[in-house]
Design a protein around this motif. Sequence first.
Motif, PDB file in Angstrom:
ATOM      1  N   TRP A 263      15.853  11.923 -25.410  1.00  0.00           N
ATOM      2  CA  TRP A 263      16.460  12.432 -24.177  1.00  0.00           C
ATOM      3  C   TRP A 263      17.480  11.468 -23.593  1.00  0.00           C
ATOM      4  N   MET A 264      17.411  10.193 -23.973  1.00  0.00           N
ATOM      5  CA  MET A 264      18.336   9.207 -23.429  1.00  0.00           C
ATOM      6  C   MET A 264      19.522   8.974 -24.353  1.00  0.00           C
ATOM      7  N   GLY A 265      19.288   8.877 -25.655  1.00  0.00           N
ATOM      8  CA  GLY A 265      20.381   8.598 -26.565  1.00  0.00           C
ATOM      9  C   GLY A 265      21.310   9.772 -26.790  1.00  0.00           C
ATOM     10  N   ARG A 266      20.783  10.984 -26.781  1.00  0.00           N
ATOM     11  CA  ARG A 266      21.610  12.145 -27.071  1.00  0.00           C
ATOM     12  C   ARG A 266      22.734  12.357 -26.057  1.00  0.00           C
ATOM     13  N   PRO A 267      22.476  12.292 -24.753  1.00  0.00           N
ATOM     14  CA  PRO A 267      23.581  12.543 -23.811  1.00  0.00           C
ATOM     15  C   PRO A 267      24.757  11.593 -23.980  1.00  0.00           C
ATOM     16  N   ILE A 268      24.486  10.309 -24.129  1.00  0.00           N
ATOM     17  CA  ILE A 268      25.602   9.365 -24.245  1.00  0.00           C
ATOM     18  C   ILE A 268      26.262   9.485 -25.613  1.00  0.00           C
ATOM     19  N   ALA A 269      25.489   9.671 -26.670  1.00  0.00           N
ATOM     20  CA  ALA A 269      26.074   9.834 -27.996  1.00  0.00           C
ATOM     21  C   ALA A 269      26.950  11.077 -28.049  1.00  0.00           C
ATOM     22  N   ASP A 270      26.467  12.163 -27.473  1.00  0.00           N
ATOM     23  CA  ASP A 270      27.242  13.402 -27.470  1.00  0.00           C
ATOM     24  C   ASP A 270      28.503  13.259 -26.619  1.00  0.00           C
ATOM     25  N   SER A 271      28.384  12.599 -25.469  1.00  0.00           N
ATOM     26  CA  SER A 271      29.531  12.454 -24.564  1.00  0.00           C
ATOM     27  C   SER A 271      30.625  11.593 -25.184  1.00  0.00           C
ATOM     28  N   LEU A 272      30.237  10.474 -25.777  1.00  0.00           N
ATOM     29  CA  LEU A 272      31.236   9.615 -26.413  1.00  0.00           C
ATOM     30  C   LEU A 272      31.844  10.295 -27.634  1.00  0.00           C
ATOM     31  N   SER A 273      31.040  11.068 -28.355  1.00  0.00           N
ATOM     32  CA  SER A 273      31.578  11.821 -29.491  1.00  0.00           C
ATOM     33  C   SER A 273      32.609  12.838 -29.017  1.00  0.00           C
ATOM     34  N   ALA A 274      32.326  13.488 -27.897  1.00  0.00           N
ATOM     35  CA  ALA A 274      33.259  14.481 -27.366  1.00  0.00           C
ATOM     36  C   ALA A 274      34.587  13.838 -26.982  1.00  0.00           C
ATOM     37  N   VAL A 275      34.506  12.684 -26.321  1.00  0.00           N
ATOM     38  CA  VAL A 275      35.732  12.001 -25.902  1.00  0.00           C
ATOM     39  C   VAL A 275      36.565  11.588 -27.116  1.00  0.00           C
ATOM     40  N   ILE A 276      35.897  11.115 -28.162  1.00  0.00           N
ATOM     41  CA  ILE A 276      36.611  10.684 -29.365  1.00  0.00           C
ATOM     42  C   ILE A 276      37.136  11.880 -30.155  1.00  0.00           C
ATOM     43  N   CYS A 277      36.268  12.846 -30.450  1.00  0.00           N
ATOM     44  CA  CYS A 277      36.676  13.980 -31.284  1.00  0.00           C
ATOM     45  C   CYS A 277      37.733  14.845 -30.616  1.00  0.00           C
ATOM     46  N   ARG A 319      42.826   8.645 -36.777  1.00  0.00           N
ATOM     47  CA  ARG A 319      42.330   7.419 -37.383  1.00  0.00           C
ATOM     48  C   ARG A 319      40.819   7.565 -37.529  1.00  0.00           C
ATOM     49  N   ASN A 320      40.211   6.634 -38.235  1.00  0.00           N
ATOM     50  CA  ASN A 320      38.759   6.647 -38.398  1.00  0.00           C
ATOM     51  C   ASN A 320      38.096   6.570 -37.019  1.00  0.00           C
ATOM     52  N   PRO A 321      37.245   7.545 -36.652  1.00  0.00           N
ATOM     53  CA  PRO A 321      36.625   7.521 -35.323  1.00  0.00           C
ATOM     54  C   PRO A 321      35.750   6.299 -35.068  1.00  0.00           C
ATOM     55  N   VAL A 322      35.234   5.682 -36.121  1.00  0.00           N
ATOM     56  CA  VAL A 322      34.454   4.456 -35.945  1.00  0.00           C
ATOM     57  C   VAL A 322      35.351   3.347 -35.408  1.00  0.00           C
ATOM     58  N   GLU A 323      36.571   3.259 -35.926  1.00  0.00           N
ATOM     59  CA  GLU A 323      37.510   2.270 -35.420  1.00  0.00           C
ATOM     60  C   GLU A 323      37.873   2.560 -33.962  1.00  0.00           C
ATOM     61  N   THR A 324      38.039   3.826 -33.647  1.00  0.00           N
ATOM     62  CA  THR A 324      38.332   4.201 -32.259  1.00  0.00           C
ATOM     63  C   THR A 324      37.195   3.781 -31.347  1.00  0.00           C
ATOM     64  N   PHE A 325      35.973   4.046 -31.774  1.00  0.00           N
ATOM     65  CA  PHE A 325      34.804   3.661 -30.983  1.00  0.00           C
ATOM     66  C   PHE A 325      34.809   2.162 -30.735  1.00  0.00           C
ATOM     67  N   ARG A 326      35.004   1.395 -31.770  1.00  0.00           N
ATOM     68  CA  ARG A 326      34.934  -0.067 -31.646  1.00  0.00           C
ATOM     69  C   ARG A 326      36.034  -0.632 -30.755  1.00  0.00           C
ATOM     70  N   GLU A 327      37.134   0.069 -30.647  1.00  0.00           N
ATOM     71  CA  GLU A 327      38.225  -0.414 -29.812  1.00  0.00           C
ATOM     72  C   GLU A 327      38.022  -0.074 -28.342  1.00  0.00           C
ATOM     73  N   HIS A 328      37.438   1.074 -28.037  1.00  0.00           N
ATOM     74  CA  HIS A 328      37.471   1.591 -26.676  1.00  0.00           C
ATOM     75  C   HIS A 328      36.125   1.623 -25.947  1.00  0.00           C
ATOM     76  N   ILE A 329      35.005   1.472 -26.666  1.00  0.00           N
ATOM     77  CA  ILE A 329      33.685   1.658 -26.057  1.00  0.00           C
ATOM     78  C   ILE A 329      32.965   0.317 -25.937  1.00  0.00           C
ATOM     79  N   TYR A 330      32.382   0.095 -24.767  1.00  0.00           N
ATOM     80  CA  TYR A 330      31.530  -1.065 -24.489  1.00  0.00           C
ATOM     81  C   TYR A 330      30.103  -0.565 -24.261  1.00  0.00           C
ATOM     82  N   ILE A 331      29.121  -1.376 -24.647  1.00  0.00           N
ATOM     83  CA  ILE A 331      27.724  -0.951 -24.530  1.00  0.00           C
ATOM     84  C   ILE A 331      26.895  -2.058 -23.896  1.00  0.00           C
ATOM     85  N   SER A 332      26.080  -1.658 -22.929  1.00  0.00           N
ATOM     86  CA  SER A 332      25.077  -2.554 -22.361  1.00  0.00           C
ATOM     87  C   SER A 332      23.722  -2.192 -22.978  1.00  0.00           C
ATOM     88  N   PRO A 333      23.192  -3.014 -23.869  1.00  0.00           N
ATOM     89  CA  PRO A 333      21.943  -2.678 -24.545  1.00  0.00           C
ATOM     90  C   PRO A 333      20.738  -2.899 -23.637  1.00  0.00           C
TER      91      PRO A 333
END
Length: 397
Positions: A263-277, A319-333
């Motif tokens: 319930w916690m990982g899905r919302p953020i994973a889906d949201s960041l995927s939407a922004v990238i895709c 471009r490869n979406p993984v590269e896009t993620f690594r450039e634009h997304i920050y994570i607080s673990p």
Amino acid sequence: MTAASYPIFDADRHFYEPPEAFLRHLPKKFKSQFQYVEVNGRTKLAVGGVLTDYIPNPTFEVVAAPGSHEAWYRADNPEGLTLREMAGKPVPSQAAFHNGAAHLAVMESQGVHGGLIIPTLASVIEARLHNQPEAIAALFHALNCWFEEEVGFAYENRLFPVPMINLADVDTAVAELEYLLSAGARVVGIRPAPVPGIYGTRSMGFKEFDPFWARINESKIFVAMHVSDSGYDQIARWWTAGARNSDEFRPFEKEPFGELLDWMGRPIADSLSAVICHGVFDRFPNVRIASLENGSAWLEPLLKRMENIYHKMPKSFTRNPVETFREHIYISPFYEDPVEKLGELIGFDRILFGSDWPHPEGMATPMDFFKDISNVNEANTQRIMSTNLQDLLTGVR
């Protein structure tokens, strides 16, 4: 407490908002949408005319002690205590829970120089008023005005409240963003969830939201996506709503099946995927998003899926979406997450320290996080604990 030769910046600190935070500036026409009501001698919150226990004590007169759930989230519970039992006796509210000067004094005692201040009660609003965007916007504007009056958006250049914006009506969202920029905001928060609308929900990455992202891109402030009530509890209800022996909801209680659902990982994973895709970063290369209090357990499988889909559909991406993620997304673990692994996945220059103080699931002693990253070298430790958030706050890329 570990001492450091550099200023510590905490990306995940909180206020417990008092009622006036929403009511002081809320227009009369919306007051029926957000009410504090008495039920059997206890104050409850009614949003959109419906009682909610999502925040069990909305006045925050007493709260679970800071860090009292830490052992639970570290999976250190040999006695098998419930989360409620582990929390122990509630503590009275403190000035530091809602006052900038008092909060800063606590930060001084903790060895923390600066930090983001994220509202707590605001997380109940969007999921419960999803079909009333005008009311959501009014409540968020009222809260943002209260933050500006009570703290400011860069208090002594050390406290940085995170004002909230709802995207349902993009013109209203841009107007709110303009107000916040003029008030000195360094960051704005949006919920990691589909955006509601009269025709249904949709991705915040769709081009209809480009006026918002364009202004973020131009101003070079960053966007925070903090864990919230993103509506994903409907997944659990899908499995359990028809049970005849379904128990009444009790705050701070857990059951294994619900915990296993993501319930916690899905919302953020889906949201960041939407922004990238949906191409936000292609159209607006200065946009940066910080994922706060969503943990990082969801990240590795997400990046693997992105890599796989990119090679299946390379022409669907610039471009490869993984590269896009690594450039634009920050994570607080989370403190229980393996930070070394996170560094391998996205780089240590994209990791933010967040204590979640004063929430019970956070850290009672924020500087204890140094113990959790003791295997990280000194240069990367400084990035996590200091430099990365400072760069976000100052617009450095």
